[in-house]
Design a protein around this motif. Structure first.
Motif, short mmCIF file in Angstrom:
data_model
loop_
_atom_site.label_atom_id
_atom_site.label_comp_id
_atom_site.label_asym_id
_atom_site.label_seq_id
_atom_site.Cartn_x
_atom_site.Cartn_y
_atom_site.Cartn_z
N GLU A 207 0.82 -1.20 0.00
CA GLU A 207 0.00 0.00 0.00
C GLU A 207 0.86 1.26 0.00
O GLU A 207 0.58 2.23 -0.71
N GLU A 208 1.95 1.24 0.78
CA GLU A 208 2.87 2.37 0.79
C GLU A 208 3.54 2.53 -0.57
O GLU A 208 3.71 3.66 -1.06
N ALA A 209 3.93 1.43 -1.16
CA ALA A 209 4.57 1.49 -2.48
C ALA A 209 3.60 2.06 -3.51
O ALA A 209 4.00 2.87 -4.38
N ARG A 210 2.33 1.66 -3.44
CA ARG A 210 1.33 2.16 -4.38
C ARG A 210 1.13 3.66 -4.21
O ARG A 210 1.08 4.42 -5.18
N ALA A 211 1.03 4.11 -2.97
CA ALA A 211 0.82 5.54 -2.71
C ALA A 211 2.03 6.35 -3.12
O ALA A 211 1.90 7.43 -3.72
N PHE A 212 3.22 5.87 -2.80
CA PHE A 212 4.44 6.61 -3.14
C PHE A 212 4.58 6.76 -4.65
O PHE A 212 4.91 7.84 -5.16
N ALA A 221 -4.09 14.34 -1.09
CA ALA A 221 -4.32 13.25 -0.15
C ALA A 221 -5.62 12.52 -0.50
O ALA A 221 -5.71 11.29 -0.38
N GLY A 222 -6.63 13.27 -0.93
CA GLY A 222 -7.90 12.66 -1.30
C GLY A 222 -7.76 11.71 -2.47
O GLY A 222 -8.36 10.63 -2.49
N VAL A 230 -5.28 2.18 0.16
CA VAL A 230 -4.46 3.30 0.65
C VAL A 230 -5.31 4.12 1.62
O VAL A 230 -6.22 4.84 1.21
N SER A 231 -5.00 4.01 2.88
CA SER A 231 -5.75 4.69 3.93
C SER A 231 -5.01 5.94 4.39
O SER A 231 -3.83 6.12 4.08
N PRO A 232 -5.66 6.82 5.14
CA PRO A 232 -4.95 7.96 5.73
C PRO A 232 -3.77 7.52 6.59
O PRO A 232 -2.75 8.23 6.67
N GLU A 233 -3.86 6.34 7.23
CA GLU A 233 -2.76 5.84 8.05
C GLU A 233 -1.53 5.52 7.19
O GLU A 233 -0.39 5.72 7.64
N VAL A 234 -1.76 5.04 5.98
CA VAL A 234 -0.64 4.78 5.06
C VAL A 234 0.08 6.08 4.73
O VAL A 234 1.31 6.15 4.75
N LEU A 235 -0.68 7.12 4.43
CA LEU A 235 -0.06 8.42 4.12
C LEU A 235 0.65 8.98 5.34
O LEU A 235 1.75 9.56 5.21
N SER A 236 0.07 8.80 6.51
CA SER A 236 0.72 9.29 7.73
C SER A 236 2.05 8.58 7.96
O SER A 236 3.04 9.21 8.38
#
Length: 249
Positions: A207-212, A221-222, A230-236
């Motif tokens: 999930e982190e790799a996908r968001a990055f 962020a939205g 990908v949750s807000p916790e992943v971005l945090s």
């Protein structure tokens, strides 16, 4: 005699021998230079002397030493191919620096561009990312307490995501101990290199790799939390690692 032509010819001879290239192509250019015949003859003779060999050996040894000290993980991953790859690098890449890290980075870029050996490209990318982070010498920026969906996120300039074909702990452990390299499994193993991490790196979740990856060059962020899993916790977590930064309006 044109002194500049004589100096250039001698320098090219030394550089060719130091890089492991053949001297005849350089010697063939002597007839086109503004040199007296006795100077051409001297240049042809000097290439076979012990003094010339020593003069050429020193820069070759120095470049070799710079790479050995600045690309240790990658050289360990190359295993029995190490010396051959080093020779081809020195032959193919002109010397442009006297600095250890710059030479090491040049070698890593060469390996990334040319290798097809298992694990080696990923290890070179990982080592390159660690050097980039050290040279950046920046700490992780503070992240906001509450992330708004309108906040624009971007990758930190020194943060990188590298994909290994094996567990990073197993692979790096094998490099450090000299044990056999792990077999390449089917699933990728993303590794995050970022300024806010205690060791400068850690395994990343998918999930982190996908968001990055989706954050390049930037994304709200939205938009990121709309991606699968990908949750807000992943971005945090990425913000806390310094992998992502909040762009100021």
């Amino acid at each position: 005699m044109a002194l500049r032509d004589w100096q250039n010819a001698l320098g090219q001879l030394v550089e060719a021998r130091a890089s492991g290239r053949d001297l005849p192509p350089v010697l063939e250019t002597l007839d086109g230079l503004e040199l007296e015949e006795k100077d051409r003859a001297w240049l042809r003779r000097v290439a076979g002397t012990p003094g010339f060999e020593l003069t050429a050996y020193v820069p070759r040894w120095w470049r070799h030493t710079r790479v050995m000290r600045s690309a240790r993980f990658t050289l360990a991953a190359l295993r029995e191919s190490r010396e051959e790859v080093l020779r081809t690098y020195l032959r193919a890449t002109p010397c442009t620096t006297l600095f250890f890290v710059s030479e090491g980075l040049s070698f890593l870029e060469y390996v990334i561009r040319t290798t097809a050996l298992p694990h080696v490209r990923a290890v070179a990318e990982f080592e390159q990312a660690l050097w980039a982070l050290r040279r950046e010498a920046s700490s992780a920026p503070s992240s906001p307490q509450v992330l708004s969906s309108e906040d624009v996120l971007a990758p930190h300039p020194a943060a990188t995501l590298v994909t290994f074909d094996a567990s990073p702990e197993a692979l790096l452990g094998a490099l450090l101990t000299g044990s056999p390299l792990p077999q390449e499994p089917a699933e990728p193993h993303p590794v995050l290199v970022a300024p806010g991490l205690p060791r400068m790196w850690r395994p990343a979740t998918s999930e982190e790799a996908r968001a990055f990856a989706a954050c390049a060059p930037s994304a709200t962020a939205g938009a990121l939390t709309a991606l699968p899993d990908v949750s807000p916790e992943v971005l945090s977590a990425l913000l806390a690692a310094g992998a992502l930064i909040v762009r100021q309006a």
